[in-house]
Structures are given as structure tokens and as C-alpha cells.
Write a protein that holds these residues in place. Sequence first.
Motif, mmCIF file in Angstrom:
data_model
loop_
_atom_site.group_PDB
_atom_site.id
_atom_site.type_symbol
_atom_site.label_atom_id
_atom_site.label_comp_id
_atom_site.label_asym_id
_atom_site.label_seq_id
_atom_site.Cartn_x
_atom_site.Cartn_y
_atom_site.Cartn_z
ATOM 1 N N VAL A 18 0.838 -1.085 0.044
ATOM 2 C CA VAL A 18 -0.205 -0.089 0.004
ATOM 3 C C VAL A 18 0.792 1.183 -0.149
ATOM 4 C CG1 VAL A 18 -1.853 1.473 1.156
ATOM 5 C CG2 VAL A 18 -1.665 -1.191 1.318
ATOM 6 N N LEU A 19 0.617 2.021 -0.921
ATOM 7 C CA LEU A 19 1.724 3.288 -1.018
ATOM 8 C C LEU A 19 0.733 4.703 -0.927
ATOM 9 C CD1 LEU A 19 2.629 1.186 -3.188
ATOM 10 C CD2 LEU A 19 4.223 2.810 -3.848
ATOM 11 N N TRP A 20 1.176 5.452 -0.122
ATOM 12 C CA TRP A 20 0.362 6.841 0.012
ATOM 13 C C TRP A 20 1.381 7.706 0.643
ATOM 14 C CZ3 TRP A 20 1.105 3.324 3.789
ATOM 15 C CH2 TRP A 20 1.135 3.551 5.177
ATOM 16 N N ARG A 21 1.017 9.039 0.436
ATOM 17 C CA ARG A 21 1.680 10.167 1.098
ATOM 18 C C ARG A 21 1.080 10.636 2.541
ATOM 19 N NH1 ARG A 21 5.670 13.506 -0.436
ATOM 20 N NH2 ARG A 21 5.348 12.842 -2.708
ATOM 21 N N ASP A 22 1.947 10.422 3.351
ATOM 22 C CA ASP A 22 1.283 10.467 4.837
ATOM 23 C C ASP A 22 1.020 12.042 5.092
ATOM 24 O OD1 ASP A 22 1.027 8.446 7.300
ATOM 25 O OD2 ASP A 22 1.565 10.312 8.024
ATOM 26 N N ALA A 23 -0.192 12.187 5.622
ATOM 27 C CA ALA A 23 -0.545 13.453 6.047
ATOM 28 C C ALA A 23 0.204 13.965 7.159
ATOM 29 C CB ALA A 23 -1.996 13.535 6.266
ATOM 30 N N ASP A 24 0.535 13.147 8.161
ATOM 31 C CA ASP A 24 1.278 13.496 9.305
ATOM 32 C C ASP A 24 2.750 13.833 9.088
ATOM 33 O OD1 ASP A 24 -0.808 13.072 10.938
ATOM 34 O OD2 ASP A 24 -0.616 10.885 10.875
ATOM 35 N N THR A 25 3.445 13.018 8.148
ATOM 36 C CA THR A 25 4.812 13.146 8.016
ATOM 37 C C THR A 25 5.035 14.044 6.308
ATOM 38 O OG1 THR A 25 5.218 11.201 6.732
ATOM 39 C CG2 THR A 25 5.304 11.168 9.163
ATOM 40 N N GLY A 26 4.247 13.989 5.559
ATOM 41 C CA GLY A 26 4.319 14.619 4.486
ATOM 42 C C GLY A 26 5.157 13.792 3.378
ATOM 43 N N LYS A 27 5.694 12.631 3.677
ATOM 44 C CA LYS A 27 6.429 11.475 2.992
ATOM 45 C C LYS A 27 5.586 10.773 2.422
ATOM 46 C CE LYS A 27 10.418 12.392 5.933
ATOM 47 N NZ LYS A 27 11.461 11.662 7.070
ATOM 48 N N GLN A 28 6.168 10.054 1.043
ATOM 49 C CA GLN A 28 5.839 8.935 0.499
ATOM 50 C C GLN A 28 6.109 7.849 1.524
ATOM 51 O OE1 GLN A 28 4.160 9.422 -2.364
ATOM 52 N NE2 GLN A 28 3.569 7.395 -2.601
ATOM 53 N N THR A 29 4.920 6.974 1.592
ATOM 54 C CA THR A 29 5.185 6.011 2.550
ATOM 55 C C THR A 29 4.552 4.925 1.997
ATOM 56 O OG1 THR A 29 4.779 7.477 4.259
ATOM 57 C CG2 THR A 29 4.823 5.085 4.954
ATOM 58 N N SER A 30 5.127 3.407 2.372
ATOM 59 C CA SER A 30 4.699 2.442 1.796
ATOM 60 C C SER A 30 4.534 1.268 2.904
ATOM 61 C CB SER A 30 5.097 1.685 0.705
ATOM 62 O OG SER A 30 6.588 1.353 1.153
ATOM 63 N N ARG A 31 3.525 0.203 3.023
ATOM 64 C CA ARG A 31 3.648 -0.767 3.780
ATOM 65 C C ARG A 31 3.134 -2.074 3.131
ATOM 66 N NH1 ARG A 31 2.585 -0.927 10.135
ATOM 67 N NH2 ARG A 31 3.753 0.979 9.714
ATOM 68 N N THR A 32 3.861 -3.195 3.183
ATOM 69 C CA THR A 32 3.657 -4.312 2.763
ATOM 70 C C THR A 32 2.762 -5.358 3.577
ATOM 71 O OG1 THR A 32 5.598 -4.248 1.499
ATOM 72 C CG2 THR A 32 4.628 -6.465 1.462
ATOM 73 N N LEU A 33 1.803 -5.903 2.806
ATOM 74 C CA LEU A 33 0.851 -6.865 3.708
ATOM 75 C C LEU A 33 0.746 -7.981 2.966
ATOM 76 C CD1 LEU A 33 -0.759 -3.607 3.639
ATOM 77 C CD2 LEU A 33 -1.512 -4.948 5.882
ATOM 78 N N ALA A 34 0.447 -9.159 3.606
ATOM 79 C CA ALA A 34 0.211 -10.567 3.305
ATOM 80 C C ALA A 34 -0.849 -11.136 2.356
ATOM 81 C CB ALA A 34 0.334 -11.686 4.465
#
Length: 362
Positions: A18-34
Motif C-alpha cells: 500500500v503506497l500513500w503520502r502520509d498526511a502527518d509526515t508529508g513523506k511518500q510511505t508504503s507498507r507491505t501486507l500478506a
Amino acid sequence: MASIRERTRKDGTTSWAVLWRDADTGKQTSRTLATRADAQSLTDFLNANGQSFVLAAQAASKMRSTAPPVATVVSEHIEGLTGVSAGTREKYRRIAARHITPTLGAVPVDTLTRTDVNRWVNAMTVAAKTKKNVHSLLSAALTEATSRGLVDANVAKGVKLPTGEARREPVFLTAEELDLIVATIPEARHKLLVEFLAGTGLRWSEATALQVADLDLAQEHGVVAVSRAWKRAGGEWVTGAPKTARGRRSVVLPKTLTAQLREHIADKTPADLVFPSREGPLHNVVFHRLVWEPAMRALAGQLRARPRVHDLRHTHASRLIAAGVPLTVIQRRLGHESIKTTSDTYGHLAADADVAAAAALD
């Protein structure tokens, strides 16, 4: 918006990122799920919570919680209170229904955060005193929830509340101003009620709950026995005990007021209300709308300040202080539970009177 990308690992298995630009940090973020389902769930939570992972995690936690909602915890706290009157319990129910349940009621109590409480407090558009009372009810319920093991800590405890607007200063009417108000009110029964409130210092709820049997007018100075007051319970007005334990008291009447009351109750029975409306109990809101407000409009510009009906009680106290009556006597006469209440409200008048007394000796 959050998006999902399918990825193939070196061992041939599949994962979903899952990829998104986090509203709290302003950074492009991702998290991998099974699983795809987990990835879709996170994506939905992120999109529903402004791309904030913190808020998304809180939302997910609330969905999975099995703890009772805040509304239930507050309701159980109110119903379990001991040593409170039916009217007080009803007041707490109204506070919860108006100010707690609409915003926080559905939140599982173990997922309620300090941030939730802070936002709720800031969003309340009520007077500072009301905000403090509402917060106190929630905090008391959460303290009880902590003792029951429903939550680890009371997240409402220690929340800083606004000091709010300045307290409305009491209006102390002069004898001339009181006479002017009485003269402006058309009906004799309402004139007498105003004079009675100013002459006894009784609360509105106490004065309008008086029955003829509560008056002893045999002597030159009559006596009124205060033992009940109007209270709201179950959506109806009922009589109960006065506001404080010291509210049960006897108040000696001035001579002129005693004579006026004798004439006023001449054709009444002992069980009759002393100051009824034409239909039954006389409620403050009705008196204010039909009698007090028209009188205040008629006197616009003729009084130093615009008084409320409750200022008749303040006026009574100020007259006693000006006459040199000790605060302890005034406390008993007004039915204050603590001398601190009397001192905090009228202490400055006593100091002024003392200065005037000293000046008279110069």
C-alpha cells in the motif's frame, strides 16, 4: 489517494504494498501486507482518514474493539451514582445527551484518546462553565471505567479547559431602582413576588414552591419556612429538597412584607401555592418573558445596569451587608452551604462597608 501494488517475492509468493503520502509526515510511505484483503482494508482506512496512518490505525482499532462505547459507560456511571437527587440525575442525563453522546458516544471506551477528548472540548460551543461541567461528567465516568478495568487510564483527566468569558457581575439594585421596577410591573401579585425575592433572598425555585402553610404571619415579623424547591425530573417539574443541605431554613420577614403577605393569602388554603401562575406553578421562563423582560424594556436607560431576576437575591444580600449584618448570618439566610460561597460573592461589599464604617469614625 492510497493505492495498492501487487509484488512477487523471490520465493514466488505474492504480497501487496500500500503506497500513500502520509498526511502527518508529508513523506511518500508504503507498507507491505500478506493478503489483498488486508491491503484493501488499509487503503480504505487511509482514504477515509485523510491519508493519516495514525488516524487510520485508530479507526481500525475502534472497529475491532469489544469494549462498551462511551455513551454506555457514561450512562452506567450516571445511573450508578448514589447520594444525588432525581433532579440532578436527570440533569446529568441531559448533559450527556446534548454534549457527549453525539460526538463521542459511539467510540469504544478503550480506544478513546486524549486527542479525541481535546478535539471534543475545543469543538463545544458553550460557555466556559458549561464546558467544565460537561468535561467533569465525562472524566468522572472514565475514572470509574478505569476502576472497572475497562481502560488503562482516564484520558480526560488533566485536560486544560479554557477560562472563558468573564463572569457576569451581580447587579445590586438601590432602593430607588427596586421601587421603580415594582412600579413598572402591572399586576399586584407579581409586584409582591419581586418585593418578596428582594426582601428574603430566597432562590426563585424556593419562593415559587412555597405553600401558605409555610408562612407564619402571626407576629409583626413573619417567618417563612423553606423546605422545598422546584426541580426538573423526568421532563417534568416536581418539588424536592432545596439546593443545599442548609437550604432548609427559616427566614424572618420584614414588617411591611409580612403585612402584604397576610392580605395576599387571605383567601387561600394552607396547601395553596403562595405565588402560583393562573394555570399552576409559576416558572421562571414564563415570568421572565411575560413580566420581567417587558419591565426591563420599559425601564431602558433608567437603571444603572440591566438586572436579572436572580439579582434580587444579590440585592437582598447587599442591603444586609450595608446594614452591618455579619456574613455568617447572611449565609444562613441565603441557604449557602459554605461561608466561602457567601464570602466569594459578597466579601468585597463587606470590605467596602467596613471602610465606610472606619471613615465615619474619622
